[in-house]
Design a protein around this motif. Structure first.
Motif, short mmCIF file in Angstrom:
data_model
loop_
_atom_site.label_atom_id
_atom_site.label_comp_id
_atom_site.label_asym_id
_atom_site.label_seq_id
_atom_site.Cartn_x
_atom_site.Cartn_y
_atom_site.Cartn_z
N TYR A 202 0.85 -1.19 0.00
CA TYR A 202 0.00 0.00 0.00
C TYR A 202 0.88 1.24 0.00
O TYR A 202 1.72 1.43 0.89
CB TYR A 202 -0.91 0.00 1.23
N LEU A 203 0.69 2.08 -1.02
CA LEU A 203 1.46 3.31 -1.15
C LEU A 203 0.57 4.53 -0.93
O LEU A 203 -0.60 4.53 -1.31
CB LEU A 203 2.10 3.42 -2.54
N GLU A 204 1.18 5.54 -0.35
CA GLU A 204 0.48 6.81 -0.16
C GLU A 204 1.53 7.91 -0.21
O GLU A 204 2.56 7.83 0.48
CB GLU A 204 -0.25 6.82 1.19
N ASN A 205 1.30 8.91 -1.07
CA ASN A 205 2.24 10.03 -1.22
C ASN A 205 3.67 9.55 -1.51
O ASN A 205 4.64 10.11 -1.00
CB ASN A 205 2.23 10.92 0.02
N VAL A 209 3.40 2.55 2.95
CA VAL A 209 2.80 2.74 4.26
C VAL A 209 2.61 1.40 4.97
O VAL A 209 2.79 1.28 6.18
CB VAL A 209 1.45 3.47 4.14
N GLU A 210 2.25 0.38 4.19
CA GLU A 210 2.02 -0.94 4.78
C GLU A 210 2.20 -2.01 3.71
O GLU A 210 1.87 -1.78 2.54
CB GLU A 210 0.61 -1.02 5.37
N GLU A 211 2.74 -3.14 4.09
CA GLU A 211 2.80 -4.29 3.19
C GLU A 211 2.60 -5.56 4.00
O GLU A 211 2.84 -5.60 5.20
CB GLU A 211 4.14 -4.34 2.43
N GLY A 212 2.10 -6.58 3.31
CA GLY A 212 1.83 -7.82 4.03
C GLY A 212 1.19 -8.84 3.12
O GLY A 212 1.14 -8.69 1.90
N ARG A 220 -7.60 -6.97 7.76
CA ARG A 220 -7.21 -6.49 9.10
C ARG A 220 -6.01 -5.54 8.97
O ARG A 220 -4.90 -5.85 9.41
CB ARG A 220 -6.86 -7.68 9.99
N PRO A 221 -6.22 -4.35 8.38
CA PRO A 221 -5.10 -3.41 8.21
C PRO A 221 -4.53 -2.95 9.55
O PRO A 221 -5.25 -2.82 10.53
CB PRO A 221 -5.74 -2.24 7.44
N GLU A 222 -3.22 -2.72 9.55
CA GLU A 222 -2.54 -2.33 10.79
C GLU A 222 -2.41 -0.82 10.93
O GLU A 222 -2.26 -0.32 12.04
CB GLU A 222 -1.15 -2.98 10.84
N THR A 223 -2.40 -0.09 9.82
CA THR A 223 -2.22 1.36 9.88
C THR A 223 -3.56 2.07 9.69
O THR A 223 -4.47 1.57 9.01
CB THR A 223 -1.25 1.83 8.77
N GLU A 224 -3.68 3.25 10.27
CA GLU A 224 -4.89 4.05 10.10
C GLU A 224 -5.08 4.44 8.64
O GLU A 224 -6.21 4.52 8.15
CB GLU A 224 -4.81 5.30 10.98
N ALA A 225 -3.96 4.68 7.94
CA ALA A 225 -4.05 5.08 6.53
C ALA A 225 -4.73 4.00 5.70
O ALA A 225 -5.63 4.29 4.90
CB ALA A 225 -2.66 5.38 5.99
N LEU A 226 -4.31 2.75 5.88
CA LEU A 226 -4.91 1.67 5.10
C LEU A 226 -6.33 1.39 5.58
O LEU A 226 -7.21 1.07 4.77
CB LEU A 226 -4.05 0.41 5.19
N LYS A 227 -6.59 1.50 6.86
CA LYS A 227 -7.96 1.34 7.37
C LYS A 227 -8.90 2.34 6.69
O LYS A 227 -10.00 1.98 6.25
CB LYS A 227 -8.00 1.54 8.89
#
Length: 233
Positions: A202-205, A209-212, A220-227
Protein backbone atom coordinates in the motif's frame (compact mmCIF):
# COMPACT_ATOMS: atom_id res chain seq x y z
CA UNK A 1 13.11 -19.08 1.58
CA UNK A 2 12.33 -18.62 -2.11
CA UNK A 3 14.68 -16.84 -4.49
CA UNK A 4 14.84 -13.04 -4.37
CA UNK A 5 14.14 -12.07 -7.97
CA UNK A 6 14.01 -8.28 -7.49
CA UNK A 7 15.50 -6.00 -4.89
CA UNK A 8 14.84 -2.26 -4.78
CA UNK A 9 17.25 -0.43 -2.52
CA UNK A 10 16.57 3.14 -1.32
CA UNK A 11 14.72 4.22 -4.49
CA UNK A 12 13.75 7.82 -5.15
CA UNK A 13 11.91 8.83 -8.33
CA UNK A 14 9.50 11.74 -8.73
CA UNK A 15 7.00 11.20 -5.92
CA UNK A 16 8.62 7.93 -4.74
CA UNK A 17 10.64 8.25 -1.54
CA UNK A 18 12.96 5.67 0.08
CA UNK A 19 11.38 2.60 -1.54
CA UNK A 20 12.83 -0.71 -0.33
CA UNK A 21 11.25 -3.92 -1.64
CA UNK A 22 12.18 -7.55 -2.16
CA UNK A 23 10.16 -9.58 -4.66
CA UNK A 24 10.50 -13.36 -4.44
CA UNK A 25 10.07 -15.82 -7.27
CA UNK A 26 6.41 -16.83 -7.51
CA UNK A 27 5.11 -13.76 -5.68
CA UNK A 28 1.89 -12.14 -6.88
CA UNK A 29 2.35 -8.61 -5.62
CA UNK A 30 -0.53 -6.13 -5.74
CA UNK A 31 0.30 -2.41 -5.64
CA UNK A 32 -2.59 -0.24 -4.47
CA UNK A 33 -3.23 3.18 -3.00
CA UNK A 34 -4.82 6.55 -3.82
CA UNK A 35 -4.45 8.14 -7.24
CA UNK A 36 -1.09 9.86 -7.53
CA UNK A 37 0.54 7.70 -4.87
CA UNK A 38 3.28 6.48 -7.24
CA UNK A 39 2.00 3.00 -8.13
CA UNK A 40 2.57 3.18 -11.90
CA UNK A 41 5.86 5.02 -11.46
CA UNK A 42 7.04 2.18 -9.24
CA UNK A 43 5.83 -0.50 -11.65
CA UNK A 44 7.63 1.10 -14.60
CA UNK A 45 10.96 0.96 -12.77
CA UNK A 46 11.02 -2.85 -12.95
CA UNK A 47 11.67 -3.01 -16.70
CA UNK A 48 13.35 0.39 -17.06
CA UNK A 49 10.43 2.12 -18.67
CA UNK A 50 11.51 4.64 -16.05
CA UNK A 51 14.75 4.90 -14.05
CA UNK A 52 15.31 6.00 -10.44
CA UNK A 53 16.98 9.28 -9.58
CA UNK A 54 18.60 7.64 -6.57
CA UNK A 55 19.05 4.08 -5.38
CA UNK A 56 19.64 0.72 -7.06
CA UNK A 57 17.47 -2.01 -8.55
CA UNK A 58 18.72 -5.59 -8.78
CA UNK A 59 17.17 -8.28 -10.97
CA UNK A 60 18.39 -11.80 -10.25
CA UNK A 61 21.23 -10.32 -8.24
CA UNK A 62 22.54 -7.98 -10.94
CA UNK A 63 21.99 -4.23 -11.24
CA UNK A 64 19.46 -3.73 -14.04
CA UNK A 65 21.53 -0.80 -15.40
CA UNK A 66 24.17 -3.38 -16.32
CA UNK A 67 21.72 -5.62 -18.19
CA UNK A 68 20.78 -5.48 -21.85
CA UNK A 69 17.52 -3.54 -21.89
CA UNK A 70 15.94 -5.55 -24.75
CA UNK A 71 16.61 -8.82 -22.96
CA UNK A 72 15.36 -7.32 -19.69
CA UNK A 73 12.07 -6.33 -21.29
CA UNK A 74 11.73 -9.77 -22.85
CA UNK A 75 12.09 -11.36 -19.41
CA UNK A 76 10.00 -8.73 -17.63
CA UNK A 77 6.87 -8.24 -19.73
CA UNK A 78 4.52 -5.28 -19.32
CA UNK A 79 0.78 -5.13 -20.04
CA UNK A 80 -0.69 -1.63 -19.93
CA UNK A 81 -4.14 -0.35 -19.00
CA UNK A 82 -4.86 0.63 -22.61
CA UNK A 83 -3.53 -2.06 -24.97
CA UNK A 84 -1.47 -0.84 -27.90
CA UNK A 85 -1.46 -3.37 -30.72
CA UNK A 86 0.56 -3.14 -33.90
CA UNK A 87 -1.40 -2.87 -37.18
CA UNK A 88 -2.21 -5.99 -39.22
CA UNK A 89 -3.29 -9.28 -37.63
CA UNK A 90 -3.30 -10.95 -34.24
CA UNK A 91 -0.59 -13.34 -35.47
CA UNK A 92 1.62 -10.40 -36.51
CA UNK A 93 1.40 -9.12 -32.94
CA UNK A 94 2.17 -12.50 -31.35
CA UNK A 95 5.25 -13.12 -33.47
CA UNK A 96 6.78 -9.64 -33.17
CA UNK A 97 8.78 -10.10 -29.96
CA UNK A 98 10.00 -13.67 -30.53
CA UNK A 99 11.19 -12.79 -34.07
CA UNK A 100 13.53 -10.18 -32.59
CA UNK A 101 15.32 -13.08 -30.88
CA UNK A 102 14.86 -15.59 -33.74
CA UNK A 103 12.66 -17.53 -31.35
CA UNK A 104 9.28 -17.65 -33.11
CA UNK A 105 7.68 -21.07 -33.31
CA UNK A 106 4.40 -20.97 -35.33
CA UNK A 107 3.18 -24.04 -33.46
CA UNK A 108 3.00 -21.96 -30.26
CA UNK A 109 0.49 -19.46 -31.69
CA UNK A 110 -2.54 -21.61 -30.90
CA UNK A 111 -1.31 -22.24 -27.34
CA UNK A 112 -0.89 -18.51 -26.75
CA UNK A 113 -4.49 -17.88 -27.78
CA UNK A 114 -5.66 -20.79 -25.65
CA UNK A 115 -4.03 -19.12 -22.63
CA UNK A 116 -6.26 -16.08 -23.13
CA UNK A 117 -9.34 -18.05 -24.21
CA UNK A 118 -9.43 -16.95 -27.86
CA UNK A 119 -10.00 -19.38 -30.76
CA UNK A 120 -7.27 -20.25 -33.25
CA UNK A 121 -9.31 -18.55 -35.99
CA UNK A 122 -8.34 -15.20 -34.44
CA UNK A 123 -4.75 -15.55 -35.65
CA UNK A 124 -5.61 -14.05 -39.03
CA UNK A 125 -8.06 -11.50 -37.66
CA UNK A 126 -7.17 -7.80 -38.17
CA UNK A 127 -6.63 -6.14 -34.81
CA UNK A 128 -8.93 -3.25 -35.68
CA UNK A 129 -11.83 -5.74 -35.66
CA UNK A 130 -11.25 -6.72 -32.03
CA UNK A 131 -13.34 -5.55 -29.08
CA UNK A 132 -11.70 -3.82 -26.13
CA UNK A 133 -11.61 -7.02 -24.09
CA UNK A 134 -10.19 -9.01 -27.01
CA UNK A 135 -7.46 -6.41 -27.56
CA UNK A 136 -6.43 -6.67 -23.92
CA UNK A 137 -6.31 -10.47 -24.16
CA UNK A 138 -4.19 -10.31 -27.34
CA UNK A 139 -1.90 -7.82 -25.60
CA UNK A 140 -1.49 -10.31 -22.77
CA UNK A 141 -0.82 -13.17 -25.22
CA UNK A 142 1.75 -11.03 -27.08
CA UNK A 143 3.61 -10.41 -23.83
CA UNK A 144 3.53 -14.14 -23.04
CA UNK A 145 4.98 -14.95 -26.48
CA UNK A 146 8.32 -13.66 -25.15
CA UNK A 147 8.25 -16.30 -22.38
CA UNK A 148 8.70 -13.74 -19.57
CA UNK A 149 9.76 -14.64 -16.07
CA UNK A 150 7.89 -11.68 -14.59
CA UNK A 151 4.60 -10.12 -15.65
CA UNK A 152 4.00 -6.43 -14.92
CA UNK A 153 0.35 -5.39 -15.10
CA UNK A 154 -0.73 -1.74 -14.96
CA UNK A 155 -4.47 -1.83 -14.16
CA UNK A 156 -5.16 -4.17 -17.11
CA UNK A 157 -8.90 -4.44 -16.41
CA UNK A 158 -9.82 -0.90 -15.38
CA UNK A 159 -11.23 0.03 -18.81
CA UNK A 160 -13.26 -3.18 -19.20
CA UNK A 161 -16.80 -4.19 -18.31
CA UNK A 162 -17.56 -6.76 -15.59
CA UNK A 163 -17.75 -9.71 -17.99
CA UNK A 164 -14.36 -8.94 -19.55
CA UNK A 165 -12.83 -8.28 -16.11
CA UNK A 166 -13.90 -11.75 -15.01
CA UNK A 167 -12.46 -13.30 -18.18
CA UNK A 168 -9.11 -11.49 -17.91
CA UNK A 169 -8.81 -12.46 -14.24
CA UNK A 170 -9.46 -16.11 -15.08
CA UNK A 171 -6.88 -15.90 -17.88
CA UNK A 172 -4.35 -14.52 -15.41
CA UNK A 173 -5.05 -17.25 -12.86
CA UNK A 174 -4.54 -19.91 -15.54
CA UNK A 175 -1.34 -18.26 -16.77
CA UNK A 176 0.16 -17.97 -13.31
CA UNK A 177 -0.57 -21.62 -12.58
CA UNK A 178 0.83 -22.98 -15.85
CA UNK A 179 3.81 -20.69 -16.48
CA UNK A 180 5.44 -20.24 -13.05
CA UNK A 181 5.12 -16.48 -13.38
CA UNK A 182 5.99 -13.82 -10.84
CA UNK A 183 3.41 -11.03 -11.05
CA UNK A 184 3.56 -7.37 -10.02
CA UNK A 185 0.27 -5.61 -10.61
CA UNK A 186 -1.20 -2.15 -10.05
CA UNK A 187 -4.91 -2.25 -9.25
CA UNK A 188 -7.49 0.11 -7.80
CA UNK A 189 -9.85 -2.81 -7.14
CA UNK A 190 -9.24 -4.23 -3.67
CA UNK A 191 -11.42 -7.29 -4.25
CA UNK A 192 -9.37 -8.01 -7.35
CA UNK A 193 -6.20 -7.67 -5.27
CA UNK A 194 -7.55 -10.32 -2.91
CA UNK A 195 -8.46 -12.64 -5.78
CA UNK A 196 -5.17 -12.39 -7.66
CA UNK A 197 -2.49 -11.50 -5.11
CA UNK A 198 -0.62 -13.16 -2.28
CA UNK A 199 1.26 -9.99 -1.21
CA UNK A 200 0.11 -6.41 -1.00
CA UNK A 201 1.96 -3.11 -0.96
CA UNK A 202 0.00 0.00 0.00
CA UNK A 203 1.46 3.31 -1.15
CA UNK A 204 0.48 6.81 -0.16
CA UNK A 205 2.24 10.03 -1.22
CA UNK A 206 5.08 8.04 -2.76
CA UNK A 207 5.87 6.02 0.35
CA UNK A 208 5.21 2.43 1.35
CA UNK A 209 2.80 2.74 4.26
CA UNK A 210 2.02 -0.94 4.78
CA UNK A 211 2.80 -4.29 3.19
CA UNK A 212 1.83 -7.82 4.03
CA UNK A 213 0.06 -10.99 2.99
CA UNK A 214 -3.24 -10.96 1.13
CA UNK A 215 -6.07 -11.03 1.93
CA UNK A 216 -5.11 -10.53 5.60
CA UNK A 217 -3.68 -7.02 5.26
CA UNK A 218 -6.89 -5.78 3.63
CA UNK A 219 -9.20 -7.58 6.04
CA UNK A 220 -7.21 -6.49 9.10
CA UNK A 221 -5.10 -3.41 8.21
CA UNK A 222 -2.54 -2.33 10.79
CA UNK A 223 -2.22 1.36 9.88
CA UNK A 224 -4.89 4.05 10.10
CA UNK A 225 -4.05 5.08 6.53
CA UNK A 226 -4.91 1.67 5.10
CA UNK A 227 -7.96 1.34 7.37
CA UNK A 228 -9.28 4.62 5.98
CA UNK A 229 -8.47 3.58 2.40
CA UNK A 230 -10.27 0.24 2.69
CA UNK A 231 -13.28 1.89 4.31
CA UNK A 232 -13.62 4.30 1.39
CA UNK A 233 -13.09 1.65 -1.29
Amino acid sequence: MSQVIYKLDNIYRRILTNINIEIHKGDRVMLFGPSGSGKSTLLHLFNRLDDPEQGSIFYNGKNINEQDITTLRKNVGLVLQQPYLFPETVKDNLMYGPKLFNDWNPDEARTLLEYVNLPESYLDKPVDELSGGEKQRVSLARTLANKPEILLLDEPTSALDDQNIEQIEQDLINLIQHNDLTVIMVTHNLEQAKRLGNRGIYLENGKIVEEGLLPDMLDRPETEALKNFTTNH
